[in-house]
Scaffold this motif. Structure first.
Motif, PDB file in Angstrom:
ATOM      1  N   GLN A  78       0.819  -1.204   0.000  1.00  0.00           N
ATOM      2  CA  GLN A  78       0.000   0.000   0.000  1.00  0.00           C
ATOM      3  C   GLN A  78       0.859   1.262   0.000  1.00  0.00           C
ATOM      4  O   GLN A  78       0.349   2.359  -0.270  1.00  0.00           O
ATOM      5  CB  GLN A  78      -0.940  -0.015   1.208  1.00  0.00           C
ATOM      6  N   ASP A  79       2.146   1.113   0.312  1.00  0.00           N
ATOM      7  CA  ASP A  79       3.042   2.271   0.321  1.00  0.00           C
ATOM      8  C   ASP A  79       3.840   2.399  -0.974  1.00  0.00           C
ATOM      9  O   ASP A  79       4.832   3.118  -1.024  1.00  0.00           O
ATOM     10  CB  ASP A  79       3.994   2.202   1.520  1.00  0.00           C
ATOM     11  N   LEU A  80       3.397   1.733  -2.041  1.00  0.00           N
ATOM     12  CA  LEU A  80       4.142   1.763  -3.302  1.00  0.00           C
ATOM     13  C   LEU A  80       4.277   3.181  -3.847  1.00  0.00           C
ATOM     14  O   LEU A  80       5.367   3.593  -4.266  1.00  0.00           O
ATOM     15  CB  LEU A  80       3.467   0.859  -4.334  1.00  0.00           C
ATOM     16  N   ALA A  81       3.197   3.937  -3.851  1.00  0.00           N
ATOM     17  CA  ALA A  81       3.276   5.316  -4.371  1.00  0.00           C
ATOM     18  C   ALA A  81       4.236   6.153  -3.541  1.00  0.00           C
ATOM     19  O   ALA A  81       4.996   6.972  -4.082  1.00  0.00           O
ATOM     20  CB  ALA A  81       1.881   5.953  -4.397  1.00  0.00           C
ATOM     21  N   GLU A  82       4.232   5.959  -2.225  1.00  0.00           N
ATOM     22  CA  GLU A  82       5.167   6.687  -1.358  1.00  0.00           C
ATOM     23  C   GLU A  82       6.610   6.357  -1.723  1.00  0.00           C
ATOM     24  O   GLU A  82       7.465   7.253  -1.810  1.00  0.00           O
ATOM     25  CB  GLU A  82       4.914   6.323   0.108  1.00  0.00           C
ATOM     26  N   ILE A  83       6.891   5.062  -1.928  1.00  0.00           N
ATOM     27  CA  ILE A  83       8.249   4.643  -2.276  1.00  0.00           C
ATOM     28  C   ILE A  83       8.678   5.291  -3.590  1.00  0.00           C
ATOM     29  O   ILE A  83       9.786   5.836  -3.704  1.00  0.00           O
ATOM     30  CB  ILE A  83       8.327   3.111  -2.360  1.00  0.00           C
ATOM     31  N   ILE A  84       7.807   5.227  -4.588  1.00  0.00           N
ATOM     32  CA  ILE A  84       8.142   5.808  -5.892  1.00  0.00           C
ATOM     33  C   ILE A  84       8.368   7.311  -5.767  1.00  0.00           C
ATOM     34  O   ILE A  84       9.311   7.863  -6.362  1.00  0.00           O
ATOM     35  CB  ILE A  84       7.031   5.489  -6.909  1.00  0.00           C
ATOM     36  N   HIS A  85       7.537   7.962  -4.998  1.00  0.00           N
ATOM     37  CA  HIS A  85       7.672   9.419  -4.815  1.00  0.00           C
ATOM     38  C   HIS A  85       9.003   9.777  -4.172  1.00  0.00           C
ATOM     39  O   HIS A  85       9.568  10.841  -4.467  1.00  0.00           O
ATOM     40  CB  HIS A  85       6.514   9.930  -3.959  1.00  0.00           C
ATOM     41  N   ARG A  86       9.539   8.884  -3.344  1.00  0.00           N
ATOM     42  CA  ARG A  86      10.736   9.208  -2.573  1.00  0.00           C
ATOM     43  C   ARG A  86      12.036   8.747  -3.222  1.00  0.00           C
ATOM     44  O   ARG A  86      13.118   8.979  -2.664  1.00  0.00           O
ATOM     45  CB  ARG A  86      10.627   8.577  -1.175  1.00  0.00           C
ATOM     46  N   ILE A  87      11.988   8.104  -4.374  1.00  0.00           N
ATOM     47  CA  ILE A  87      13.241   7.654  -4.969  1.00  0.00           C
ATOM     48  C   ILE A  87      14.083   8.866  -5.372  1.00  0.00           C
ATOM     49  O   ILE A  87      13.551   9.955  -5.604  1.00  0.00           O
ATOM     50  CB  ILE A  87      13.023   6.724  -6.180  1.00  0.00           C
ATOM     51  N   PRO A  88      15.405   8.699  -5.446  1.00  0.00           N
ATOM     52  CA  PRO A  88      16.272   9.835  -5.763  1.00  0.00           C
ATOM     53  C   PRO A  88      15.952  10.467  -7.112  1.00  0.00           C
ATOM     54  O   PRO A  88      15.461   9.806  -8.025  1.00  0.00           O
ATOM     55  CB  PRO A  88      17.681   9.204  -5.766  1.00  0.00           C
ATOM     56  N   ASP A  89      16.222  11.749  -7.206  1.00  0.00           N
ATOM     57  CA  ASP A  89      16.042  12.459  -8.466  1.00  0.00           C
ATOM     58  C   ASP A  89      16.896  11.811  -9.556  1.00  0.00           C
ATOM     59  O   ASP A  89      17.961  11.250  -9.291  1.00  0.00           O
ATOM     60  CB  ASP A  89      16.447  13.931  -8.312  1.00  0.00           C
ATOM     61  N   GLU A  90      16.402  11.879 -10.775  1.00  0.00           N
ATOM     62  CA  GLU A  90      17.107  11.394 -11.963  1.00  0.00           C
ATOM     63  C   GLU A  90      17.248   9.879 -11.982  1.00  0.00           C
ATOM     64  O   GLU A  90      18.073   9.337 -12.719  1.00  0.00           O
ATOM     65  CB  GLU A  90      18.485  12.058 -12.107  1.00  0.00           C
ATOM     66  N   MET A  91      16.439   9.169 -11.185  1.00  0.00           N
ATOM     67  CA  MET A  91      16.400   7.711 -11.248  1.00  0.00           C
ATOM     68  C   MET A  91      15.054   7.303 -11.820  1.00  0.00           C
ATOM     69  O   MET A  91      14.006   7.645 -11.285  1.00  0.00           O
ATOM     70  CB  MET A  91      16.617   7.083  -9.861  1.00  0.00           C
ATOM     71  N   GLU A  92      15.079   6.568 -12.930  1.00  0.00           N
ATOM     72  CA  GLU A  92      13.846   6.150 -13.585  1.00  0.00           C
ATOM     73  C   GLU A  92      13.177   5.033 -12.786  1.00  0.00           C
ATOM     74  O   GLU A  92      13.834   4.081 -12.365  1.00  0.00           O
ATOM     75  CB  GLU A  92      14.149   5.650 -14.998  1.00  0.00           C
ATOM     76  N   ALA A  93      11.863   5.137 -12.607  1.00  0.00           N
ATOM     77  CA  ALA A  93      11.104   4.135 -11.867  1.00  0.00           C
ATOM     78  C   ALA A  93      10.158   3.401 -12.805  1.00  0.00           C
ATOM     79  O   ALA A  93       9.378   4.017 -13.535  1.00  0.00           O
ATOM     80  CB  ALA A  93      10.308   4.795 -10.743  1.00  0.00           C
TER      81      ALA A  93
END
Length: 317
Positions: A78-93
């Motif tokens: 359920q925290d998938l969107a949170e994880i994606i939002h928090r990945i480092p800048d310039e890293m493709e998800a």
């Protein structure tokens, strides 16, 4: 940027967020770990969102450019969107999913920063789909693909594992992506050393030959030197690692299990390395060790002898 002893720089990571799944596909190898899937309830051994983000921050220090989230079914987190939002800048998800939760969540995942999605789809009829996935969710998957396209995730790549049960469905799947704008097809060679049932395997070169005759054009993708076939408006790509040294020579990815172990190859579990308490020094150490111990060719097929030379692992074969 980290590189192994064979000159392969690590530019991508593949992270399993959970071993839980709402499907029970007959070919599942659970990211190379075997049939270890747990119950549907969240498990205490899954990395937390903080753990995942901390790992990715270290990976970015090593100039890793892309992360793909997998499972199990990663959208059970359920925290998938949170994880994606928090990945480092310039890293493709990107994300590999069975698609059943995309109708409600594709938009929010795109808003969080998701850029690409792969949806597992092995057949174009509910009956065949149920036989392979042990799930009656065919209509949900089709809705999920449409939701992903509507959310701006085109092209959506459909993942199809090619083995005895599905080989006959390949032509209609190729026609499907050729006739529907925004779709691509990824045909994945069945890997019996991970799943068992070697009698299910087929000669993947026959699929290559068929596509070569059908395609309008053929190109080679840099990653893994994969052949890509343009058929009408659809692009079809084959993932064929079994017995393919060229595939491994172009591998630039390491993997992380849902429990926080790093490994250098899908088909290798003798090099699982724990990141301990998941602090950054331990993560850096584990990632370096994993990269330094990568093997040249397809998992445990190759081992070092007493002289330090890489030879075929006859016991494993």
């Amino acid at each position: 940027m980290l590189a192994d002893d064979f000159g392969r720089a690590v530019t991508g990571v593949r992270i399993s967020l959970t071993d839980r799944c709402n499907f029970d596909c007959v070919y599942c190898h659970n990211e190379g770990l075997g049939d270890t899937r747990g119950p549907m309830e969240p498990a205490a051994d899954e990395m937390s969102a903080d753990d995942v983000v901390r790992f990715l921050e270290v990976a970015r220090e090593f100039d890793v450019q892309a992360v793909k989230f997998t499972g199990g079914e990663p959208m059970l987190r359920q925290d998938l969107a949170e994880i994606i939002h928090r990945i480092p800048d310039e890293m493709e998800a990107s994300l590999t999913t069975n698609g059943t939760f995309l109708p409600e969540r594709a938009g929010s995942l795109v808003d969080a920063g998701l850029e690409r999605v792969n949806v597992s789809q092995d057949a174009l009829s509910p009956e065949a789909f149920k036989e392979i996935t042990q799930s009656g969710a065919y209509d949900r998957v089709m809705e999920g693909v449409e939701a992903a396209l509507s959310a701006g995730l085109a092209p959506v790549k459909l993942n199809m594992v090619v083995f005895e049960h599905t080989a006959g469905y390949v032509p209609e799947m190729v026609d499907h992506v050729a006739e529907n704008d925004g779709l691509q097809l990824q045909l994945i060679e069945y890997m019996p050393e991970l799943v068992g049932n070697p009698e299910w395997a087929i000669d993947i070169e026959r699929v290559h030959d068929w596509l070569r005759e059908r395609a309008d054009s053929v190109t080679t993708r840099e990653m893994h030197s994969r052949r890509r076939y343009q058929v009408g408006d659809g692009l079809v790509e084959i993932v064929d690692p079994v017995g393919n040294e060229t595939f491994c020579q172009n591998c630039h990815r390491i993997r992380v299990t849902h429990e926080g172990y790093v490994k250098g190859c899908l088909n290798r579990n003798d090099d699982l390395r724990s990141m301990g308490e998941m602090n950054k020094p331990e993560i850096r150490k584990t990632v370096r060790e994993t990269v330094n111990n990568r093997v040249p060719y397809y998992g445990e097929y190759f081992v070092q002898n007493d002289a330090g030379d890489w030879v075929m692992n006859e016991k494993y074969v």
